[in-house]
Design a protein around this motif. Structure first.
Motif, PDB file in Angstrom:
ATOM      1  N   ASP A  15      65.572  -3.093  68.378  1.00  0.00           N
ATOM      2  CA  ASP A  15      64.599  -2.922  66.822  1.00  0.00           C
ATOM      3  C   ASP A  15      65.458  -3.979  66.038  1.00  0.00           C
ATOM      4  O   ASP A  15      65.465  -3.891  64.798  1.00  0.00           O
ATOM      5  CB  ASP A  15      64.875  -1.714  66.349  1.00  0.00           C
ATOM      6  CG  ASP A  15      63.693  -0.627  66.943  1.00  0.00           C
ATOM      7  OD1 ASP A  15      62.736  -1.226  67.882  1.00  0.00           O
ATOM      8  OD2 ASP A  15      63.901   0.442  67.041  1.00  0.00           O
ATOM      9  N   GLY A  32      68.276  -3.178  63.046  1.00  0.00           N
ATOM     10  CA  GLY A  32      68.732  -3.202  64.331  1.00  0.00           C
ATOM     11  C   GLY A  32      70.035  -3.455  64.919  1.00  0.00           C
ATOM     12  O   GLY A  32      70.906  -3.692  64.014  1.00  0.00           O
ATOM     13  N   PRO A  56      60.064  -5.776  64.767  1.00  0.00           N
ATOM     14  CA  PRO A  56      61.448  -5.717  65.458  1.00  0.00           C
ATOM     15  C   PRO A  56      61.313  -6.400  66.841  1.00  0.00           C
ATOM     16  O   PRO A  56      60.349  -6.328  67.473  1.00  0.00           O
ATOM     17  CB  PRO A  56      61.291  -4.200  65.785  1.00  0.00           C
ATOM     18  CG  PRO A  56      59.561  -3.921  65.491  1.00  0.00           C
ATOM     19  CD  PRO A  56      59.319  -4.599  64.767  1.00  0.00           C
TER      20      PRO A  56
END
Length: 688
Positions: free
Chosen positions: A335, A385, A348
């Protein structure tokens, strides 16, 4: 019709010959590619062709009425010129015609003209002629042409009112190309167009050039592009050009055939020279054969000696090794969004990379491909992420800008300082493999060309012995031979590779997977660029079918990956099953019949008959006459073969080469028969 002709162009710089005898012809409708190693003189030749340089000798001529256009790196525009306004400048004459048409329309509508029959007829006649000229020039399609080309080269509607001055360097170059394409000059000259276009835009440009109404002359190191576009290839080597019909692949094959033919001719001549020299040495001292030996020696002196074919230019010696293997799981990206706090670029992004994978990262310019690499390296922070590298991972990074090179250092110190445990001999040897030899290693990094900087960066990367390599546009400044060496080295590499490239030929050669970066995320396809293109076309066809049926398109993810990979495996299986079987070779042994003569050894005690001597003298004379005819035929064929080579008529050259080989076989047999008969005659004459 010949649009452009460059005849016997020669050019020197500081006493160094760059061009010696460069020739080039561009016919109307041809797509001509000019190829050669870095430093071969391609850019100099192009500058002479477009008139920016003057040749020392030779001439360039453009057909009467033909126009030539080339992409300028520097756009000189007024501060308020917009993208669309800049495009309109290519159609100044058309817009002047349009203004004149409006003026004539207003004039015909005035009562004084309308009521004057003669004057109205004259004005309307002028108007009709101008309308025809306007239509033939495509005046009614100008706006559509401008918008189509701008869209194809990634200038969307919202950018049309943007000032040209606000564009980046790459955008300005693309805009210059857009205006040239829209204006459609008779001859379009492109210098490395693939360097500033992304993969998708390159596909559009290829389609555009295939249907371009004029001719195209292009210099490019992009082999995929040349295969798609070129119909003629000129190779520039040692200051001279050689013409090959076809695209880049055709050129590679024909060039190899030409080299093989020239090598065979050279080796055959060397063999013939050695045989005749041996005959001269053996027979020059014999009273009965000295004239024949002298004749052969004179023939050797007159012979036009062939130069040994130049098999190849100096090539890199590149090899990537891993100091130790990484773990099986190399990288996990979860992500991740890349970009800047005020400007996210893509995400993402989710990706898992295993040991041995070679992932090509593609996407439009500005999407964040380089930013993704720098984020994976930890040089740029991910917006959100996580990124996790596996165990025992050692990363080597190739930066397309070579920002890690120290401008203040020399070539030698750049490498030695990075690897201080190596001795100078080892460092010099490594640099020599990358064509830095002798005093080259003392050059300052600041003075290196783009290709030299790329080679230096690759040398440093090779010495790292990393088990994971990250490349950002590794082929940008490499010539075609260097690209091939890099491909071979990476194909033999046991580690893992992630690379950004718009070189589709390179991606085809290296990639096991293609990661497509998009603003909303990414999509992974198993296989190389060709596999990715095939799968994408399948997806587009399916989406069109569903849209026509009023259904939503299915989401693609690992489905796209598996389908592409399955198809690739299926095609590989079909290719393996269709492989040709090697056939056996039938060998027949037997004696080669030779011309019969008196068996001297069997009759050494028999008296010599004058009839036998006369018969042998007649035979020797006849053989000498046939040898002279064969030599004349051989010389004629060699001259014709040379002419065919100069004319670059390789079909004719191949036919002449075959005929020459047959004559050489006959000539060799005649010489062997003559030597046997002459020896027999000499023996009989001594016994008389």
């Amino acid at each position: 019709m010949i649009l452009l002709q460059a005849n016997r162009i020669a050019k020197q710089f500081e006493g160094h010959d760059v061009l010696l005898d460069a020739n080039l012809i561009v016919q109307d409708g041809e797509r001509v590619a000019l190829v050669g190693a870095n430093g071969a003189g391609k850019s100099t030749f192009l500058r002479i062709i477009i008139g920016e340089e003057t040749p020392d000798s030779g001439a360039v001529s453009l057909a009467k009425g033909a126009s030539l256009g080339y992409v300028s790196q520097f756009l000189d525009t007024a501060p308020d010129t917009t993208v669309y306004g800049f495009m309109e400048q290519a159609f100044t004459q058309i817009f002047e015609m349009e203004r004149e048409l409006r003026r004539l329309e207003r004039e015909m509508a005035t009562p004084s003209v309308y009521e004057d029959e003669a004057r109205f007829a004259a004005v309307s006649s002028t108007y009709d002629r101008l309308v025809q000229t306007f239509e033939e020039a495509g005046g009614y399609a100008v706006e559509a042409r401008i918008r189509r080309v701008l869209a194809g080269l990634r200038f969307p509607q919202e950018m049309h009112t943007q000032p040209v001055a606000s564009l980046s360097g790459g955008q300005k170059t693309r805009l210059s190309l857009a205006r040239l394409l829209a204006g459609a000059p008779s001859l379009l000259v492109l210098d490395e167009p693939t360097n500033y276009l992304d993969v998708e835009t390159l596909g559009w440009l290829e389609d555009e050039l295939k249907t371009y109404p004029g001719a195209v002359l292009v210099v490019s190191h992009d082999r995929y592009f040349l295969d798609q576009v070129a119909s003629v290839v000129y190779e520039l080597e040692d200051g001279k050009t050689t013409r090959y019909p076809g695209n880049y692949t055709d050129y590679v094959e024909a060039s190899a055939e030409r080299l093989a033919m020239e090598t065979a001719r050279f080796e055959a001549q060397q063999k013939e020279i050695a045989r005749i020299e041996q005959f001269v040495q053996k027979n020059i001292v014999r009273a009965s054969t000295t004239k024949r030996a002298q004749s052969r020696r004179k023939w050797l002196a007159r012979m036009e000696r062939l130069d040994a074919p130049k098999t190849t230019n100096a090539r890199l010696a590149l090899s990537f090794q891993c100091a130790r293997p990484s773990g099986k799981d190399v990288l996990q990206v979860h992500d991740v969004v890349v970009g800047y706090p005020d400007k996210p670029l893509a995400g993402p992004i989710n990706l898992q990379v295993a040991r041995g994978q070679r992932v090509a990262i593609v996407g439009p310019n500005g999407i964040g491909k380089t930013t993704l690499l720098r984020t994976l390296l930890g040089r740029h922070a991910a917006l959100v992420g996580s990124i996790r590298w596996g165990s025992h991972v050692q990363i080597g990074y190739y930066d397309q800008e070579q920002a890690d090179l120290d401008e203040e250092k020399t070539v030698l110190s750049q490498i030695w300082d990075a690897f201080p445990r190596l001795d100078q001999t080892t460092v010099r040897t490594a640099l020599g493999r990358f064509l830095f030899r002798g005093s080259d290693v003392e050059k300052p990094v600041a003075g290196l060309s783009g290709g030299e900087r790329s080679r230096l960066a690759l040398c440093r990367l090779m010495l790292q012995q990393a088990n994971v390599l990250l490349f950002d546009e590794p082929t940008n400044h490499l010539d075609l031979p260097a690209k091939e060496v890099l491909e071979d080295a990476l194909q033999d590499y046991d580690g893992t590779i992630l690379f950004v490239s718009h070189d589709r030929y390179f991606i085809d050669a290296i990639a096991t997977d293609v990661l497509v970066i998009e603003p909303q995320g990414c999509r992974l396809y198993l296989g190389n660029y060709t596999d990715y293109q095939w799968k994408r076309k399948q997806e587009e066809a399916e989406a069109a079918r569903l849209e026509s049926a009023g259904l939503d398109s299915p989401a693609t993810g690992t489905d796209g990956r598996n389908a592409s990979g399955a198809d690739r495996a299926d095609r590989a299986d079909r290719a393996d099953s269709g492989a040709n079987e090697a056939g056996g070779t039938i060998r027949v042994d037997g004696a080669h019949p030779t011309a019969a003569g008196p068996d001297i050894n069997a009759r050494t005690s028999a008296p010599v008959r004058s009839a036998d001597v006369r018969k042998l003298r007649d035979k020797v004379a006849k053989l000498e006459s046939e040898i002279a005819e064969s030599e004349a035929r051989k010389e004629s064929l060699e001259k014709a073969l040379l002419d065919a080579g100069m004319a670059q008529d390789f079909v004719r050259a191949a036919q002449l080469q075959e005929a020459l080989e047959q004559v050489m076989e006959s000539y060799t047999a005649l010489m062997e028969d003559w030597e046997t008969a002459a020896a027999q005659l000499e023996e009989l004459e001594q016994r008389m």
